[in-house]
Design an enzyme around this catalytic site. Structure first.
Site, PDB file in Angstrom:
ATOM      1  N   ASP A  75      -9.401  -4.717  -5.876  1.00 25.25           N
ATOM      2  CA  ASP A  75      -8.913  -3.888  -4.748  1.00 25.25           C
ATOM      3  C   ASP A  75      -9.775  -2.550  -4.727  1.00 25.25           C
ATOM      4  O   ASP A  75      -9.668  -1.700  -5.521  1.00 25.25           O
ATOM      5  CB  ASP A  75      -7.600  -3.304  -4.799  1.00 25.25           C
ATOM      6  CG  ASP A  75      -6.826  -2.836  -3.682  1.00 25.25           C
ATOM      7  OD1 ASP A  75      -7.546  -1.964  -2.815  1.00 25.25           O
ATOM      8  OD2 ASP A  75      -5.466  -2.678  -3.371  1.00 25.25           O
ATOM      9  N   SER A  99       0.849  -1.259   0.017  1.00 24.25           N
ATOM     10  CA  SER A  99      -0.135  -0.088   0.046  1.00 24.25           C
ATOM     11  C   SER A  99       0.909   1.048   0.060  1.00 24.25           C
ATOM     12  O   SER A  99       1.534   1.503  -0.848  1.00 24.25           O
ATOM     13  CB  SER A  99      -0.925  -0.020   1.174  1.00 24.25           C
ATOM     14  OG  SER A  99      -1.938   0.875   1.238  1.00 24.25           O
ATOM     15  N   HIS A 130      -7.669  -5.399  -1.194  1.00 23.54           N
ATOM     16  CA  HIS A 130      -6.489  -4.701  -0.843  1.00 23.54           C
ATOM     17  C   HIS A 130      -5.575  -5.647   0.007  1.00 23.54           C
ATOM     18  O   HIS A 130      -4.439  -5.415   0.101  1.00 23.54           O
ATOM     19  CB  HIS A 130      -6.689  -3.409  -0.133  1.00 23.54           C
ATOM     20  CG  HIS A 130      -5.633  -2.519   0.114  1.00 23.54           C
ATOM     21  ND1 HIS A 130      -4.729  -2.113  -1.139  1.00 23.54           N
ATOM     22  CD2 HIS A 130      -4.971  -1.779   1.347  1.00 23.54           C
ATOM     23  CE1 HIS A 130      -3.870  -1.387  -0.525  1.00 23.54           C
ATOM     24  NE2 HIS A 130      -3.938  -1.381   0.781  1.00 23.54           N
TER      25      HIS A 130
END
Length: 743
Positions: free
Chosen positions: A669, A594, A701
């Site tokens: 995601d 991320s 995600h």
């Protein structure tokens, strides 16, 4: 007693660090639950303050129960409900009491929507009659008892409903809800993700009014994701997602009066343009509601008190910051409607006491450390309970202090992470403790002194199991980079030999206010780092500028330039670590997920003379692609700060790629869209840069489900071996000894 127990565990840990552990950790061990810790699920302090309830799972019987325990004896005194003994519920996953604890709301058949939101079938269990009643035939959201326990409000199909539990009658109180247009009382995607809540409605103390936030998403741009599934044709998931600089939902505050069956919009005196309402909360006065109003730049936060009967509003507090103001849940109204509030206005997060009119009475906590959790105020004994970093930013301890800021007491003594759950009357707290060398343990403590009463649950079985494995100590230290002492941990091979050179693999996250270097027990990734260490890698993590718990200035230095100072710190840390005699400076890699994937990409592209490889999982590749609330908090809008967005976006630095790069993303995601990776791929292709990538169909995600995590970490481990592993033949003549990496 506590000291003795921790000393014993430390001795055990030290023993297995020095003893001949033969068993090696495998990736299958990590992702099959071999190292799972025991915990306490859905802990609830009963209203009498002398008992607590927990949710217990019987995996053999396939049932769940709510069991009540006595604080003093820790013995089970009652089973309130067992799913095996009631119809029509076979299993429930969560529970909520009504205020008088005569009714329990049970969650069943729950399905996730996004990270925090879900739909489910809910039942009410009456503890006296043992009868079970369904709340609604449909799957609903956020059902909530009224304080008097006579009603339940909930969301369904973007509208709000109220069910009268005596008559069974359900009343719809909003009517304009429509998917991807209007939402009543439930947050939109960006509020859920970035302001951290889903239920956007609140009952007042008299159970006759409901305040709720309405979201008009009509003008918010839509984002679509292909859902591949297993059918012949894929489908699409389309939802509203405001990217940086784009239109947000228009929010408004409303009050519904159950007596008149009418809803009305609340408008405060100040004229706001493009704002957020990130929190609402009723005061102790059932007619007075508090509401947070936050400007779009998020550096101006106003607290308003709204009189629902007189239709008047009062601005009682203004928070201002050059960068941004954090939104918290720490607002607490006392009996006289004075209130407790937390703020960073003196440079560190601390607790303040204000009058009901917003006049500062006093700053309760002070010092160059952070209050990290506010637990509540015991009015009977005039004590505030909180958690802080006073003993060190990587540790957490529990404290009490008087409302006037005097008589502060440290209630926990073990170095590591202490987290408290207090009884309803603040006479006891259950302390959850762990450190890098001690797995989680739960103890009952006296809230007045912090003294240990009894151990409730520990993970000694796991400690003993780990004696059989090759384990390395996580070494904490600081490293001076760019004028700052940065927190760092390092894991070396168990058979570490300082005369050899090892490849270095670095991990970081680095997002604003985050922390990756903390004195807590292993996560799954920690076991992966042990797996890498036993193969001959040194693994390290450095929390650079922009991370949290070291003061506002340290955290907010990255404002308007995400990816500049954080990347500089990772590059310079790698340079400094590469000078150590036992680090092979030609083999340094970095990875992250991320925000960490954004960072690892930049580190490789900008630090190509330092890093020879990087792995980026679900990375942001340009902040132009990410949501408005998070991104603009730190960057303002792209229209105002184009260079801040573009100068540090990895897609604009692909020409710098010289090492090995692995890019990974899930197509499902909803948070960091796979669009980020696709744009990165196109930039790399046009720059004629070779790289590897992996796409996980329909994974969100978190990239998990079935064997997904095992596959993901196998892929990354193999890539590390192929790029950092020493596969060169070293002749006897050159007299250079290199450690061999097991492939």
């Amino acid at each position: 007693m506590k000291f003795t127990k921790h000393l014993l565990i430390l001795c055990i840990f030290a023993t297995f660090l020095t003893s001949a552990q033969n068993q090696e950790i495998s990736l299958e061990d990590i992702w099959s639950g071999t190292f799972r810790t025991e915990g306490m699920d859905a802990l609830h302090s009963m209203k009498n303050g002398q008992q607590y309830s927990v949710l217990n799972f019987d995996r053999v019987a396939g049932s769940t129960s709510i069991d009540v325990y006595d604080y003093k004896t820790l013995k089970k005194v009652n089973t309130l409900i067992n799913s095996n003994e009631i119809e029509p519920i076979t299993y429930f996953t969560d529970y909520t009491f009504s205020d008088n604890e005569s009714q329990i709301l049970l969650a069943t058949d729950v399905e996730q929507i996004f990270r925090r939101s879900s739909l489910g079938k809910y039942y009410i269990f009456d503890t006296k009659t043992k009868q079970v009643t369904i709340v609604a035939e449909e799957k609903i959201q956020e059902p909530t008892f009224s304080p008097d326990g006579t009603k339940i409000a909930y969301g369904y199909s973007n509208n709000l409903f109220v069910k009268d539990l005596s008559s069974g009658k359900t009343t719809q109180i909003t009517f304009d809800g429509e998917k991807n247009k209007i939402i009543n009382g439930i947050t939109d995607w960006v509020y859920e993700e970035e302001f951290g809540f889903v239920r956007a409605f609140e009952w007042n103390a008299d159970s006759n009014k409901i305040a709720f936030i309405r979201f008009d998403e009509t003008n918010v741009p839509e984002f679509s994701m292909d859902v591949y599934g297993s059918a012949l044709y894929p489908t699409q998931d389309v939802f509203k997602y405001p990217k940086a600089g784009e239109a947000n939902a228009i929010v408004s505050l409303h009050l519904y009066n159950l007596k008149t069956d009418k809803a009305s919009e609340v408008k405060v005196k100040k004229a706001y343009k493009d704002f957020y309402i990130p929190r609402i909360k009723w005061t102790n006065n059932p007619d007075v509601l508090s509401a947070h109003y936050l400007n779009r730049h998020q550096n101006e936060l106003d607290l308003w008190l709204i009189d629902a009967e007189k239709n008047t509003s009062q601005l009682v507090l203004e928070e201002r910051d050059k960068a941004y103001v954090d939104v918290t849940d720490n607002l607490t109204f006392l009996e006289d409607n004075s209130f407790i509030w937390t703020s960073e206005k003196d440079g560190y997060n601390h607790i303040y006491h204000y009058s009901k009119d917003g006049e500062l009475i006093n700053q309760i906590t002070k010092g160059n450390w952070e209050v990290t959790s506010y637990y509540g105020y015991d009015e009977k004994h005039d004590k505030i309970f909180f958690q802080s970093t006073e003993i060190g930013s990587i540790n957490r301890d529990v404290y009490s202090i008087k409302l006037n800021g005097r008589n502060k007491e440290r209630l926990t003594n073990s170095e590591g992470n202490n987290r408290a759950s207090f009884s309803a009357d603040f006479s006891y707290f259950i302390n959850s403790f762990s450190s890098a060398s001690t797995p989680p343990e739960y103890t009952l403590n006296d809230a007045k002194s912090g003294d240990l009463i009894k151990v409730i649950k520990d993970n000694d079985k796991l400690s003993k199991k780990l004696l059989d494995y090759k384990m390395s100590k996580k070494e904490f230290s600081t490293i001076q980079i760019n004028g700052n002492d940065l927190n760092m941990w390092m894991v070396k091979p168990a058979d570490f030999d300082a005369s050899k050179e090892y490849p270095l693999f670095m991990f970081q996250y680095s997002g604003p206010g985050s922390q990756s270097v903390s004195n807590t027990w292993n996560s799954a990734n920690d076991y992966w780092y042990q797996y890498l260490a036993q193969k001959g890698y040194i693994v390290a993590c450095v929390d650079g500028r922009g991370t949290g718990f070291k003061g506002a200035d340290f955290k907010k230095v990255t404002q308007n330039e995400l990816g500049k100072y954080e990347v500089e710190d990772q590059i310079d840390a790698a340079k400094q670590l590469g000078k150590l005699p036992y680090i092979d400076a030609s083999r340094i890699g970095i990875w992250g997920w991320s925000y960490g994937g954004f960072m690892s990409s930049n580190a490789l592209f900008k630090g190509n003379d330092v890093f020879s490889m990087a792995i980026a999982v679900a990375p942001v590749t340009s902040w132009r692609f990410y949501d408005s609330v998070y991104t603009e908090r730190y960057m303002t809008t792209p229209q105002e700060n184009a260079s801040g967005y573009d100068d540090n976006s990895p897609i604009n630095h692909v020409d710098g790629l010289e090492g090995d790069f692995l890019l990974i993303h899930g197509t499902g995601d909803d948070n960091v869209h796979v669009q980020n990776t696709m744009r990165m791929v196109e930039a790399l292709v046009q720059a004629n840069k070779q790289f590897e990538w992996m796409i996980y169909p329909d994974k969100n995600h978190g990239i998990y489900g079935g064997n997904t995590r095992l596959h993901l970490y196998t892929k990354m481990s193999d890539f590390i071996d192929d790029t950092l592993g020493d596969k060169r033949d070293v002749s006897e003549d050159n007299k250079v000894e290199k450690v061999k990496i097991k492939g």
